[in-house]
Design a protein around this motif. Structure first.
Motif: not given
Length: 422
Positions: A174-178, A249-256, A388-394
């Motif tokens: 989903a994040v890649l799609g975003t 803090a698990r903000a979505h990709a747009y917010a990050a 970096h957001a993708l990496e941090e989500y993990g």
């Protein structure tokens, strides 16, 4: 702080808080500072009120502290494990691959895909759905005329988020799609300077029409596309750290991404290219760098476009761009001005030209406004922020929570009176 659960069936040696503190050579409360910062994980046993710690993890941290010269209060920089970018001497690498070679041989979209997935997608192309673009354009068009490029991009990101009901899905797919939608949306939301029949083609070509009214040539488009790839990431720059905190803090990709854009606007980060642009134009206007540099130093200002704290020698991004600018039609005067700036300033301080000076040459040579480099920087770096957001989500949520070192009046203090508040 949520305690960590061990893998099923794992055999591990556990230490009490006191034992952990003794091994690390710190106070027990400092052990929990390590936990809050994500440097240690803790667990409570059944029926126990105290936390225990994995001995191997504690010993690893103790060895690192001995090597680095201290613990969380030793004044060292925050360190975050990452597989994305390595800066080593005067080179930098994206997932182990020389970033300058990658950007020189592949499009920005392909570089972005490599950062996100570690896989190369030849011919990768990003497209934004109409609903996302229309929402972003309406929001951007409502801004006052004096709004800067980062203002517009930040508003576009927020509007795009509001138009995406699935934005809270933080799965990798989903994040890649975003990401593949957000980046072209940011570009499409910017007001066009050069009218084009179709808002399609490579991202660099679409971005060009937002930066200048001059028709592009192949050499200039190649410089822009390469610049986007070179700037896609640069380890934990200030804006990228903000993105990782938001993602923690698990903000979505747009917010990050919006968090990154907020930090980018400072003159010491994304705005540095604009300062270099204006310096180049002033040198061209006055005919020599000497009097311009003298004025800058007299006013106590740092010469923009020179030096980088991560590169004791030459900035590899600048080296690549200056090589391409030599082949770009119309760039010779600005190039000569940039070289005059570097040579003149070298008498005062031996600093090499950095990527901001190269961007200043590019934007000045292409009849772009000084703010164009900020736009290029922000669009380019969005790819790295997503990586970096993708990496941090993990990682464990909320691990990036440093503790403040309080230096104010010691409590308890009496309640303030009106006279004390004046």
């Amino acid at each position: 702080m949520r305690d960590q659960e061990p893998p099923a069936g794992a055999a591990e040696r556990r230490l009490s808080t006191r034992e952990t503190a003794e091994l690390l050579g710190v106070k027990p409360e400092t052990v929990y500072a390590y936990v809050s910062r994500g440097q240690l994980s803790s667990r409570r046993g059944p029926g126990s009120r105290g936390s225990t710690f994995d001995a191997e993890e504690v010993e690893t941290l103790a060895r690192r502290n001995r090597r680095d010269g201290g613990g969380p209060d030793a004044g060292g920089e925050l360190s975050v494990r990452t597989r994305i970018t390595l800066i080593d001497k005067d080179r930098y690498y994206f997932r182990g691959v020389d970033a300058t070679e990658l950007a020189a041989r592949h499009s920005y979209e392909e570089v972005a895909e490599w950062l996100w997935t570690g896989r190369l997608r030849p011919g990768a192309s990003f497209a934004a759905p109409r609903a996302s673009v229309e929402a972003a354009r309406r929001a951007v068009d409502a801004l006052p005329e004096h709004a800067g490029p980062t203002d517009r991009l930040r508003v576009a990101a927020i509007a795009s988020a509001a138009a995406d009901p699935l934005r809270f899905d933080l799965s990798e797919e989903a994040v890649l799609g975003t990401a593949r939608v957000l980046i072209p949306t940011l570009v499409a939301a910017l007001p066009p300077v050069l009218r084009s029949r179709r808002d399609q083609g490579p991202l660099a070509q679409r971005l060009w029409t937002r930066l200048t009214g001059r028709a592009p040539d192949d050499a200039s488009l190649h410089v822009l596309d390469t610049a986007l790839g070179l700037l896609a990431d640069h380890d934990l720059a200030a804006s990228t750290l903000a993105v990782r905190v938001a993602a923690s803090a698990r903000a979505h990709a747009y917010a990050a991404v919006s968090a990154g854009l907020g930090v980018l606007e400072g003159p010491l980060h994304g705005g540095a290219g604009a300062l270099a642009h204006r310096l180049i134009l002033e040198v061209l206007d006055r005919g020599a760098a000497g009097p311009v540099i003298a004025d800058e130093l007299r006013e106590g200002r740092r010469i923009p476009g020179l030096g980088h704290r991560l590169y004791p020698g030459e900035d590899p991004r600048a080296r690549v761009l200056f090589g391409l600018l030599d082949q770009m039609p119309g760039a010779a005067p600005a190039l000569a001005a940039a070289r005059d700036i570097a040579a003149t300033a070298a008498r005062h301080s031996p600093l090499h030209a950095n990527v901001d000076l190269a961007l200043g040459v590019f934007t000045a040579s292409c009849a772009m406004p000084s703010s164009a480099s900020e736009t290029v920087f922000a669009v380019a770096r969005t790819a790295g922020w997503i990586a970096h957001a993708l990496e941090e989500y993990g990682e464990r949520p909320l691990r990036m929570r440093p503790s403040g070192r309080y230096v104010g009046p010691q409590p308890p203090q009496p309640l303030p009176t009106p006279e004390q508040s004046e």
